[in-house]
Design a protein around this motif. Structure first.
Motif, mmCIF file in Angstrom:
data_model
loop_
_atom_site.group_PDB
_atom_site.id
_atom_site.type_symbol
_atom_site.label_atom_id
_atom_site.label_comp_id
_atom_site.label_asym_id
_atom_site.label_seq_id
_atom_site.Cartn_x
_atom_site.Cartn_y
_atom_site.Cartn_z
ATOM 1 N N ASP A 37 0.851 -1.194 0.000
ATOM 2 C CA ASP A 37 0.000 0.000 0.000
ATOM 3 C C ASP A 37 0.884 1.241 0.000
ATOM 4 O O ASP A 37 1.817 1.347 0.790
ATOM 5 C CB ASP A 37 -0.882 -0.019 1.250
ATOM 6 C CG ASP A 37 -1.911 1.096 1.267
ATOM 7 O OD1 ASP A 37 -2.102 1.756 0.229
ATOM 8 O OD2 ASP A 37 -2.528 1.287 2.322
ATOM 9 N N TRP A 100 -3.446 -7.759 -4.335
ATOM 10 C CA TRP A 100 -3.759 -6.855 -3.224
ATOM 11 C C TRP A 100 -5.049 -7.355 -2.590
ATOM 12 O O TRP A 100 -6.054 -7.549 -3.268
ATOM 13 C CB TRP A 100 -3.925 -5.415 -3.699
ATOM 14 C CG TRP A 100 -4.370 -4.517 -2.590
ATOM 15 C CD1 TRP A 100 -5.579 -3.885 -2.478
ATOM 16 C CD2 TRP A 100 -3.634 -4.161 -1.421
ATOM 17 N NE1 TRP A 100 -5.630 -3.157 -1.317
ATOM 18 C CE2 TRP A 100 -4.442 -3.314 -0.636
ATOM 19 C CE3 TRP A 100 -2.361 -4.481 -0.951
ATOM 20 C CZ2 TRP A 100 -4.024 -2.783 0.575
ATOM 21 C CZ3 TRP A 100 -1.939 -3.945 0.257
ATOM 22 C CH2 TRP A 100 -2.765 -3.112 1.006
ATOM 23 N N THR A 109 -1.432 0.468 -4.951
ATOM 24 C CA THR A 109 -0.417 -0.383 -4.324
ATOM 25 C C THR A 109 0.639 -0.650 -5.391
ATOM 26 O O THR A 109 0.395 -0.444 -6.583
ATOM 27 C CB THR A 109 -1.026 -1.710 -3.829
ATOM 28 O OG1 THR A 109 -1.461 -2.488 -4.944
ATOM 29 C CG2 THR A 109 -2.207 -1.447 -2.893
#
Length: 149
Positions: A37, A100, A109
């Motif tokens: 992230d 993710w 991300t």
């Protein structure tokens, strides 16, 4: 003389084993890696990207400068997203997945990889099923997109 022949044969066997274990380790390192992230402002770094769009679940981009994958979940369904990629270069072929699972609220991300210059990258974005074994939900995928590394 027999000892020397056995030593050479043993050395060749060791070299072959090390080569196989290195190839296996490199291949394993490309499979199902979790992205990190990052602040959305990091995505706007001034470097060109090729982006896979058209999937209802996410957007995936490849940035040739620095070999970065960018992945964004755009669906609030709570399911993870994945970028599936295939690389073909002068050093051989590799493929893998970067996913993710932190939800759409995270924004962008990324994941840094390393490829030889002037290779061919093919990638797309899909929904992922992270239960064992991890799989891609193929009916959610975008079209394939290409870039030069």
């Amino acid at each position: 003389m027999k000892i020397r022949g056995a030593t050479i044969a043993g050395g060749l066997a060791l070299a072959a084993a090390l080569t196989l274990s290195t190839a296996t380790a490199a291949s394993a390192a490309d499979s199902w890696q979790r992205t990190t992230d990052v602040a959305d402002s990091t995505y706007n770094n001034g470097h060109a990207k090729v982006c896979a769009t058209g999937s209802p679940v996410g957007i995936a981009c490849f940035q040739p400068y620095g070999e970065w994958f960018w992945l964004r979940d755009i669906d609030t369904n709570g399911e993870p997203v994945v970028v599936e990629w295939n690389y073909f270069g002068s050093d051989g072929a590799r493929n893998g997945e970067a996913y993710w699972d932190g939800g759409a609220a995270a924004g962008w991300t990324n994941l840094n990889k390393s490829y030889y210059d002037n290779g061919n990258m093919r990638f797309r974005v899909c929904e992922a099923d992270l239960s064992y074994p991890k799989t891609i939900v193929y009916d959610t995928c975008s079209s394939w997109y290409t870039a030069i590394t």
